[in-house]
Enzyme design. Structure first.
Site, PDB file in Angstrom:
ATOM      1  N   ASN A  29      64.703  15.817  -3.003  1.00 27.66           N
ATOM      2  CA  ASN A  29      64.437  14.386  -3.182  1.00 27.66           C
ATOM      3  C   ASN A  29      64.730  14.063  -4.643  1.00 27.66           C
ATOM      4  O   ASN A  29      63.942  14.396  -5.521  1.00 27.66           O
ATOM      5  CB  ASN A  29      62.968  14.089  -2.833  1.00 27.66           C
ATOM      6  CG  ASN A  29      62.580  12.660  -3.169  1.00 27.66           C
ATOM      7  OD1 ASN A  29      63.439  11.819  -3.446  1.00 27.66           O
ATOM      8  ND2 ASN A  29      61.283  12.386  -3.143  1.00 27.66           N
ATOM      9  N   LYS A  31      64.825  11.256  -6.058  1.00 23.23           N
ATOM     10  CA  LYS A  31      64.082  10.079  -6.536  1.00 23.23           C
ATOM     11  C   LYS A  31      65.025   9.125  -7.282  1.00 23.23           C
ATOM     12  O   LYS A  31      66.201   9.032  -6.932  1.00 23.23           O
ATOM     13  CB  LYS A  31      62.890  10.527  -7.394  1.00 23.23           C
ATOM     14  CG  LYS A  31      62.032  11.564  -6.682  1.00 23.23           C
ATOM     15  CD  LYS A  31      60.698  11.773  -7.318  1.00 23.23           C
ATOM     16  CE  LYS A  31      59.975  12.889  -6.599  1.00 23.23           C
ATOM     17  NZ  LYS A  31      58.613  13.066  -7.058  1.00 23.23           N
ATOM     18  N   HIS A 114      56.777   8.761   1.748  1.00 26.38           N
ATOM     19  CA  HIS A 114      56.556   9.548   0.530  1.00 26.38           C
ATOM     20  C   HIS A 114      55.358   8.965  -0.217  1.00 26.38           C
ATOM     21  O   HIS A 114      55.159   7.746  -0.232  1.00 26.38           O
ATOM     22  CB  HIS A 114      57.804   9.525  -0.356  1.00 26.38           C
ATOM     23  CG  HIS A 114      57.722  10.519  -1.468  1.00 26.38           C
ATOM     24  ND1 HIS A 114      57.010  10.267  -2.618  1.00 26.38           N
ATOM     25  CD2 HIS A 114      58.222  11.768  -1.597  1.00 26.38           C
ATOM     26  CE1 HIS A 114      57.088  11.326  -3.415  1.00 26.38           C
ATOM     27  NE2 HIS A 114      57.826  12.252  -2.810  1.00 26.38           N
ATOM     28  N   GLU A 116      54.821   8.392  -3.199  1.00 28.08           N
ATOM     29  CA  GLU A 116      55.150   7.379  -4.220  1.00 28.08           C
ATOM     30  C   GLU A 116      55.372   6.011  -3.566  1.00 28.08           C
ATOM     31  O   GLU A 116      55.052   4.979  -4.160  1.00 28.08           O
ATOM     32  CB  GLU A 116      56.374   7.841  -5.036  1.00 28.08           C
ATOM     33  CG  GLU A 116      55.974   8.964  -5.982  1.00 28.08           C
ATOM     34  CD  GLU A 116      57.080   9.930  -6.349  1.00 28.08           C
ATOM     35  OE1 GLU A 116      58.264   9.631  -6.130  1.00 28.08           O
ATOM     36  OE2 GLU A 116      56.735  11.019  -6.862  1.00 28.08           O
ATOM     37  N   GLU A 186      52.675  17.112   1.529  1.00 26.91           N
ATOM     38  CA  GLU A 186      52.834  17.028   0.078  1.00 26.91           C
ATOM     39  C   GLU A 186      51.520  16.570  -0.550  1.00 26.91           C
ATOM     40  O   GLU A 186      51.260  15.355  -0.622  1.00 26.91           O
ATOM     41  CB  GLU A 186      53.924  16.017  -0.275  1.00 26.91           C
ATOM     42  CG  GLU A 186      55.285  16.387   0.254  1.00 26.91           C
ATOM     43  CD  GLU A 186      56.380  15.778  -0.612  1.00 26.91           C
ATOM     44  OE1 GLU A 186      57.127  16.547  -1.218  1.00 26.91           O
ATOM     45  OE2 GLU A 186      56.451  14.543  -0.701  1.00 26.91           O
ATOM     46  N   GLY A 192      54.980  16.667  -8.856  1.00 31.59           N
ATOM     47  CA  GLY A 192      55.423  16.397 -10.226  1.00 31.59           C
ATOM     48  C   GLY A 192      54.402  16.778 -11.286  1.00 31.59           C
ATOM     49  O   GLY A 192      54.536  16.381 -12.442  1.00 31.59           O
ATOM     50  N   SER A 231      55.675  20.574  -6.544  1.00 29.82           N
ATOM     51  CA  SER A 231      55.951  21.534  -7.616  1.00 29.82           C
ATOM     52  C   SER A 231      56.457  22.881  -7.112  1.00 29.82           C
ATOM     53  O   SER A 231      56.088  23.936  -7.646  1.00 29.82           O
ATOM     54  CB  SER A 231      54.710  21.705  -8.508  1.00 29.82           C
ATOM     55  OG  SER A 231      54.382  20.455  -9.112  1.00 29.82           O
TER      56      SER A 231
HETATM   57  C1  PEP Z   1      58.310  15.176  -4.150  1.00 26.02           C
HETATM   58  O1  PEP Z   1      58.297  14.160  -4.830  1.00 26.02           O
HETATM   59  O2  PEP Z   1      58.560  15.099  -2.946  1.00 26.02           O
HETATM   60  C2  PEP Z   1      58.032  16.439  -4.802  1.00 26.02           C
HETATM   61  C3  PEP Z   1      57.683  17.446  -4.064  1.00 26.02           C
HETATM   62  O3  PEP Z   1      58.153  16.467  -6.177  1.00 26.02           O
HETATM   63  P1  PEP Z   1      57.995  17.767  -7.113  1.00 26.02           P
HETATM   64  O4  PEP Z   1      58.737  18.913  -6.469  1.00 26.02           O
HETATM   65  O5  PEP Z   1      58.595  17.360  -8.426  1.00 26.02           O
HETATM   66  O6  PEP Z   1      56.528  18.055  -7.208  1.00 26.02           O
END
Ligand code: PEP
Length: 268
Positions: A29, A31, A114, A116, A186, A192, A231
């Site tokens: 992703n 973003k 997601h 976000e 997630e 992040g 992460s």
């Molecule tokens: C995400 O935004 O779907 C995600 C998993 O981000 P990150 O790997 O940076 O934690």
């Protein structure tokens, strides 16, 4: 090699009888990152190594770069997905992009729900379910994201929160829709932040999510890919992806570097 051994997970319900396996999927992703030059370089780097990935590979660029990435991926096995979709089919919805437009650009997947989008754009579980159905109606594979905040985890509400998010989709779309969709757990506190759920913490939630699906159909639950996101890095992917109910990952930050992303794919 560990990666090869866990590239497909044996199924524990119906799958055990018919010998089916779940393939793993690693999705990037991106973003709201990149420009046409950096994206050209990133795609070239991913294509250089994706052929030997034991996992299926998916990339989700920003909408405006979908055509560029679709052209670059055309002769490869790397799949293209979008990061969001409108519930509407067409019309006066300024700034929105419909499922049929994503299909037209070469997408086969789309992220829905997601954290976000849920947090920053106020998307409710009902709206997410409607987006899922809009994608489904165009034959797109949704990657449905669910996850709890730190406060919700600390209050002991993780399973209740992710179940509500998942069941909103199952109630609207029906369990059979998950035959052509992917679930991604997630934890919001891990996205992040550099804080990854331990493999055991993630496995526990994945098993609960599979049980939510199994209450409606053991067959669908068995075949459903459940990705972990939060992460994930090359250094923790092997341990996470080795868990029985973790079928790959949804990767944010580490998907912006081809080397790191391919390192994660190798664990798939
Ligand atoms: C995400 O935004 O779907 C995600 C998993 O981000 P990150 O790997 O940076 O934690």
């Amino acid at each position: 090699m560990l990666g090869l051994n866990i590239a497909a997970k044996p199924l524990f319900g119906l799958g055990l009888q018919v010998g089916l396996m779940r393939k793993s999927l690693v999705a990037g992703n991106w973003k709201m990152n990149g420009n046409s030059a950096s994206i050209e370089e990133l795609v070239a780097g991913i294509l250089a190594g994706a052929g030997s990935s034991p996992a299926e590979v998916l990339v989700c660029p920003p909408h405006v770069y979908l055509a560029q990435v679709a052209a670059a991926l055309c002769d490869s096995n790397v799949k293209l997905g979008a990061q969001d979709v409108s519930v509407e089919a067409s019309g006066a919805f300024t700034g929105d992009v419909s499922a049929s437009m994503l299909k037209d650009m070469g997408c086969s997947y789309v992220l829905v729900g997601h954290s976000e989008r849920r947090a920053i754009h106020g998307e409710s579980s009902v709206l997410v379910a409607q987006k899922f159905v809009a994608a489904q109606n165009e034959g797109l594979i949704s990657v449905l994201c669910v996850g709890e905040t730190l406060e919700e985890r600390e209050a002991g509400n993780t399973v209740a929160v992710v179940s509500e998010q998942f069941e909103a989709v199952l109630d609207l779309a029906g369990i059979d829709a998950m035959k052509n969709a992917v679930l991604a757990y997630e934890p919001v506190w891990a996205i992040g932040t550099g804080k990854t759920a331990s493999a055991e913490q993630a496995q526990e939630v994945h098993a609960q999510l599979r049980a939510v699906a199994a209450a409606r159909s053991v067959e669908v639950a068995d075949g459903m890919q459940i990705l972990y996101g939060g992460s994930v890095k090359p250094s923790n992917a092997v341990e996470l992806f080795a868990m029985a109910d973790i079928d790959g990952g949804l990767i944010g930050g580490a998907s912006l570097q081809a080397k790191d992303f391919l390192g994660i794919c190798a664990a798939g």
